[in-house]
Design an enzyme around this catalytic site. Structure first.
Site, PDB file in Angstrom:
ATOM      1  N   CYS A   1      27.025  92.381  87.578  1.00 32.20           N
ATOM      2  CA  CYS A   1      27.262  93.124  86.340  1.00 32.20           C
ATOM      3  C   CYS A   1      28.310  94.160  86.693  1.00 32.20           C
ATOM      4  O   CYS A   1      28.202  94.840  87.718  1.00 32.20           O
ATOM      5  CB  CYS A   1      25.980  93.794  85.863  1.00 32.20           C
ATOM      6  SG  CYS A   1      26.248  94.943  84.478  1.00 32.20           S
ATOM      7  N   THR A   2      29.341  94.295  85.867  1.00 37.65           N
ATOM      8  CA  THR A   2      30.445  95.181  86.236  1.00 37.65           C
ATOM      9  C   THR A   2      30.082  96.665  86.115  1.00 37.65           C
ATOM     10  O   THR A   2      30.868  97.518  86.522  1.00 37.65           O
ATOM     11  CB  THR A   2      31.701  94.867  85.396  1.00 37.65           C
ATOM     12  OG1 THR A   2      31.333  94.860  84.011  1.00 37.65           O
ATOM     13  CG2 THR A   2      32.280  93.526  85.777  1.00 37.65           C
ATOM     14  N   HIS A   3      28.918  96.963  85.573  1.00 37.80           N
ATOM     15  CA  HIS A   3      28.458  98.353  85.604  1.00 37.80           C
ATOM     16  C   HIS A   3      27.937  98.760  86.984  1.00 37.80           C
ATOM     17  O   HIS A   3      27.957  99.929  87.342  1.00 37.80           O
ATOM     18  CB  HIS A   3      27.324  98.572  84.590  1.00 37.80           C
ATOM     19  CG  HIS A   3      27.779  98.612  83.163  1.00 37.80           C
ATOM     20  ND1 HIS A   3      28.125  97.482  82.476  1.00 37.80           N
ATOM     21  CD2 HIS A   3      27.934  99.654  82.302  1.00 37.80           C
ATOM     22  CE1 HIS A   3      28.473  97.818  81.235  1.00 37.80           C
ATOM     23  NE2 HIS A   3      28.369  99.124  81.102  1.00 37.80           N
TER      24      HIS A   3
ATOM     25  N   GLU B   1      26.028 103.861  81.576  1.00 41.09           N
ATOM     26  CA  GLU B   1      26.691 104.209  80.310  1.00 41.09           C
ATOM     27  C   GLU B   1      26.460 105.692  79.953  1.00 41.09           C
ATOM     28  O   GLU B   1      27.284 106.309  79.307  1.00 41.09           O
ATOM     29  CB  GLU B   1      26.200 103.313  79.169  1.00 41.09           C
ATOM     30  CG  GLU B   1      26.746 101.889  79.208  1.00 41.09           C
ATOM     31  CD  GLU B   1      28.228 101.775  78.829  1.00 41.09           C
ATOM     32  OE1 GLU B   1      28.719 102.566  78.008  1.00 41.09           O
ATOM     33  OE2 GLU B   1      28.908 100.882  79.384  1.00 41.09           O
TER      34      GLU B   1
ATOM     35  N   TYR C   1      24.827  94.594  76.250  1.00 37.90           N
ATOM     36  CA  TYR C   1      24.769  93.202  75.831  1.00 37.90           C
ATOM     37  C   TYR C   1      23.601  92.474  76.498  1.00 37.90           C
ATOM     38  O   TYR C   1      23.077  91.499  75.965  1.00 37.90           O
ATOM     39  CB  TYR C   1      26.063  92.473  76.241  1.00 37.90           C
ATOM     40  CG  TYR C   1      27.250  92.647  75.314  1.00 37.90           C
ATOM     41  CD1 TYR C   1      27.306  93.658  74.362  1.00 37.90           C
ATOM     42  CD2 TYR C   1      28.336  91.773  75.422  1.00 37.90           C
ATOM     43  CE1 TYR C   1      28.418  93.802  73.542  1.00 37.90           C
ATOM     44  CE2 TYR C   1      29.446  91.905  74.605  1.00 37.90           C
ATOM     45  CZ  TYR C   1      29.480  92.918  73.667  1.00 37.90           C
ATOM     46  OH  TYR C   1      30.584  93.048  72.860  1.00 37.90           O
TER      47      TYR C   1
END
Lengths: 258, 258
Positions: free
Chosen positions: A176-178, A144, A34
């Site tokens: 950022c949660t990544h 990812e 996003y």
């Protein structure tokens, strides 16, 4: 919900801290990342995710994605009759607790950094905070693709954070949660004098606090399997989820949005 | 509000994390300690403090005393139309976040330990937690008399915690808001492998989360002096407050209850 697997860092903490609660997770992997998208598009995707989950009879919604939180938290919160929690305020609150010198670094996607959402919350809580933001567009694709342990990851972290090491920060927000999947590499690079804050940990605690405040915590454990949905291929999602959550029993279901 | 100076550890964190907010503090020093008193009496004193503060037009009440929280939080929360926060749930939540082996020690006053309030919250959040409670009746008088740095304090900490050192705990809750003033001595005694949790720090964060959730945080700083009341002599109270809060400008006013 999250744009992909990143929100699993939040889900993991919620499951750890609140094992009696039942989790329904949605990762919009098909449209991840996003971060580089226009705000209007992020807002639309976020609404689609929110509506999908709202229909599952949830008692609380966690927007476990900083970009989505910055774009749409306030309007979803206003529209829904259940508590809606983002990840930005909890991360900011925690940074204020830890900093001693009021110099705080912020890592995030292009969208989050551009929104200045962290700066807004930090300064409204405490004017004297100085912020050092940095967009890290290469981090989410690394995570990812499941490459968050590789030597390439190490190289990218070093390149991206080289200027951050020059700043007088004592606290660094993983906005950022990544990014918590890269946390060991990030901590190694910035050194032990910088406290690295994972917004996921902090958000889980606020979920607990607000459910408790509303008297809506489950006080007994029911053997109900948590549910994981992805809009993309369940294969890589399932691999990352099982490894990161340390739970071989996780099954991932495919779903279409809107 | 607190039975004495202990709640200053909570007030200090709230002022640090939320410098825009205005604090009215009440310490019932004249009737401190609450720990050894019958529950019915603690409940009555707690109500008297709560009603005094409620009349000051407050938007939130923090019961910064574990004994009072255990005795009266639920009924005051039900009766008041503003959020009422205790210190037990925040401390318990934080301990669950930090423990890896699920063995948690709890230090508190006789009243708090007898109430099993921590056990109740810990087990309702996570059944698998094992608890190791210990009443520490000598700690509050040490702190209230300003002796929390003395060699006598060191000796009393060692005597009180000798059995705690035998338990397999990895997390220790300071289940009384006076105890953070003894935290350096306690940490030294239990060693670096045990994470010591101060309920004050955690409560401040929940205050921030709940005010934020309700949209009631002040986003601008007004130069309004925080107010400190005591039911006892303002002299020792003022000394401890100025030293502990690191603020020479603190003025303490005397007040009578009920």
């Amino acid at each position: 919900m999250d744009s992909g697997v990143g929100g699993l860092t939040v889900a993991k903490e919620i499951i750890y801290q609140l094992p009696n609660e039942h989790i329904i997770y949605l990762g919009d992997t098909a449209r991840c990342p996003y971060g580089p998208r226009p705000e209007e598009e992020v807002r639309r995707f976020t609404w689609e995710m929110a509506e999908f989950l709202y229909k599952q009879d949830i008692k609380m919604l966690v927007i476990a994605c900083n970009t989505a939180t910055a774009a749409a938290l306030e309007e979803i919160r206003t529209a829904f009759d259940i508590p809606v929690i983002g990840v930005i305020s909890p991360g900011a609150r925690s940074a204020i607790k830890y900093t001693k010198n009021n110099h705080i670094g912020i890592l995030g996607t292009a969208g989050t950094i551009k929104s200045e959402a962290y700066e807004h919350v930090l300064h409204s809580l405490k004017e004297s905070i100085k912020t050092y933001p940095k967009a890290c567009p290469k981090f989410v694709p690394l995570v990812e693709s499941g490459e968050y342990n590789s030597s390439m990851a190490k190289k990218i972290v070093a390149e991206t954070l080289s200027e951050m090491r020059q700043y007088p920060i004592d606290t660094l927000i993983l906005g950022c949660t990544h990014y918590p999947l890269l946390q060991p590499l990030i901590e190694q690079y910035v050194g032990p004098k910088v406290k690295v804050i994972s917004s996921g940990d902090e958000t889980a605690r606020e979920v607990s606090a607000i459910l408790s405040y509303r008297g809506e915590l489950h006080s007994r454990h029911e053997k109900k399997q948590n549910v994981f949905y992805t809009t993309g291929s369940p294969v890589i999602f399932g691999q990352v989820a099982r490894e990161w959550m340390n739970d071989e029993s996780i099954v991932v279901e495919s779903v279409k949005l809107p």
